[in-house]
Write an enzyme that holds these catalytic residues in place. Structure first.
Site, PDB file in Angstrom:
ATOM      1  N   ASP A  36      -8.021  -1.574   9.530  1.00 37.88           N
ATOM      2  CA  ASP A  36      -8.529  -0.552  10.436  1.00 37.88           C
ATOM      3  C   ASP A  36      -8.818  -1.136  11.807  1.00 37.88           C
ATOM      4  O   ASP A  36      -9.304  -2.276  11.910  1.00 37.88           O
ATOM      5  CB  ASP A  36      -9.839   0.047   9.899  1.00 37.88           C
ATOM      6  CG  ASP A  36      -9.649   0.862   8.640  1.00 37.88           C
ATOM      7  OD1 ASP A  36      -8.625   1.564   8.527  1.00 37.88           O
ATOM      8  OD2 ASP A  36     -10.524   0.795   7.759  1.00 37.88           O
ATOM      9  N   ARG A  80       0.841  -1.191   0.000  1.00 30.66           N
ATOM     10  CA  ARG A  80       0.000   0.000   0.000  1.00 30.66           C
ATOM     11  C   ARG A  80       0.880   1.245   0.000  1.00 30.66           C
ATOM     12  O   ARG A  80       1.859   1.330   0.728  1.00 30.66           O
ATOM     13  CB  ARG A  80      -0.926   0.016   1.221  1.00 30.66           C
ATOM     14  CG  ARG A  80      -1.860   1.209   1.177  1.00 30.66           C
ATOM     15  CD  ARG A  80      -3.015   1.072   2.091  1.00 30.66           C
ATOM     16  NE  ARG A  80      -3.847   2.269   2.014  1.00 30.66           N
ATOM     17  CZ  ARG A  80      -4.901   2.471   2.745  1.00 30.66           C
ATOM     18  NH1 ARG A  80      -5.282   1.548   3.610  1.00 30.66           N
ATOM     19  NH2 ARG A  80      -5.592   3.574   2.627  1.00 30.66           N
ATOM     20  N   ASP A  85      -6.057  -2.879   3.372  1.00 33.21           N
ATOM     21  CA  ASP A  85      -6.512  -1.822   4.259  1.00 33.21           C
ATOM     22  C   ASP A  85      -6.824  -2.494   5.586  1.00 33.21           C
ATOM     23  O   ASP A  85      -7.570  -3.479   5.614  1.00 33.21           O
ATOM     24  CB  ASP A  85      -7.766  -1.143   3.687  1.00 33.21           C
ATOM     25  CG  ASP A  85      -8.211   0.057   4.497  1.00 33.21           C
ATOM     26  OD1 ASP A  85      -7.348   0.743   5.077  1.00 33.21           O
ATOM     27  OD2 ASP A  85      -9.426   0.313   4.554  1.00 33.21           O
ATOM     28  N   ARG A 102      -6.728  -0.440  -3.322  1.00 32.55           N
ATOM     29  CA  ARG A 102      -5.542  -0.722  -2.515  1.00 32.55           C
ATOM     30  C   ARG A 102      -5.355  -2.215  -2.285  1.00 32.55           C
ATOM     31  O   ARG A 102      -6.340  -2.952  -2.168  1.00 32.55           O
ATOM     32  CB  ARG A 102      -5.595   0.012  -1.197  1.00 32.55           C
ATOM     33  CG  ARG A 102      -6.910  -0.074  -0.462  1.00 32.55           C
ATOM     34  CD  ARG A 102      -6.963   1.036   0.578  1.00 32.55           C
ATOM     35  NE  ARG A 102      -8.248   1.322   1.139  1.00 32.55           N
ATOM     36  CZ  ARG A 102      -9.190   2.084   0.587  1.00 32.55           C
ATOM     37  NH1 ARG A 102      -9.027   2.586  -0.591  1.00 32.55           N
ATOM     38  NH2 ARG A 102     -10.313   2.328   1.211  1.00 32.55           N
TER      39      ARG A 102
END
Length: 182
Positions: free
Chosen positions: A98, A84, A96, A93
């Site tokens: 989170d 990334r 990811d 992407r």
């Protein structure tokens, strides 16, 4: 030791392998205790923008001694290692990751907001999270994740396969007294 729930998504390259690689790299920093099923979702894009490639999504439960800011730094390093690079917000992407929840903590800093501010409106986050942690509480909403997931629109979300997709060794969860498998 804190329990954190992490959302993982990928929509570029070998998406499934990118997610597996993220889990392997995560295990160098935290203890991965459970991984959800694998889901496919449409990419979120601003109104009027061309749709991006579909995402593969999952949620992982981890135990960690890291403070949330340190966990975030580790996640950003894993994202860089998988490929990334800085890009506009809605760009495709390879990975990811989170932080969704960290115990029942509420954290608001310039770099990190926990609970994740958009999680309650995202079926590709809430559904896999409810699968592995229906009783976890969202401190701002004041409700269990399983209850919150009951009202979410499943449109555009497809269950692909169970947690075996991850192909990682997750040790058995301890029983209530912490001494062995359930």
């Amino acid at each position: 030791m804190a329990t954190a729930y992490l959302a993982l998504g990928a929509n570029v390259g070998n998406r499934r392998e990118n997610l597996r690689m993220a889990l392997r790299l995560l295990s160098e920093h935290v203890r991965v205790i459970e991984v959800s099923s694998l889901y496919r979702s449409e990419a979120l894009v601003p109104e009027g923008a061309a749709p991006g490639p579909d995402f593969l999504n999952a949620v992982a439960a981890v135990e960690t001694d890291l403070e949330p800011a340190d966990l975030l730094r580790a996640l950003k390093e894993i994202e860089r290692e998988i490929g990334r690079r800085p890009a506009p917000r809605w760009a495709a992407r390879p990975i990811d990751i989170d932080i969704l929840l960290c115990d029942e903590r509420v954290i608001t800093t310039p770099d990190l907001t926990v609970p994740h501010p958009a999680m309650l409106g995202r079926n590709f986050v809430l559904v896999p999270l409810a699968e592995i942690a229906p009783g976890a509480r969202h401190p701002a909403a004041g409700a269990a994740i399983g209850e919150l997931a009951e009202d979410i629109d499943y449109g555009g979300l497809e269950h692909l396969e169970g947690p075996e997709w991850a192909a990682i060794d997750v040790p058995p969860a301890p029983d209530a007294d912490g001494r062995g498998p359930r």
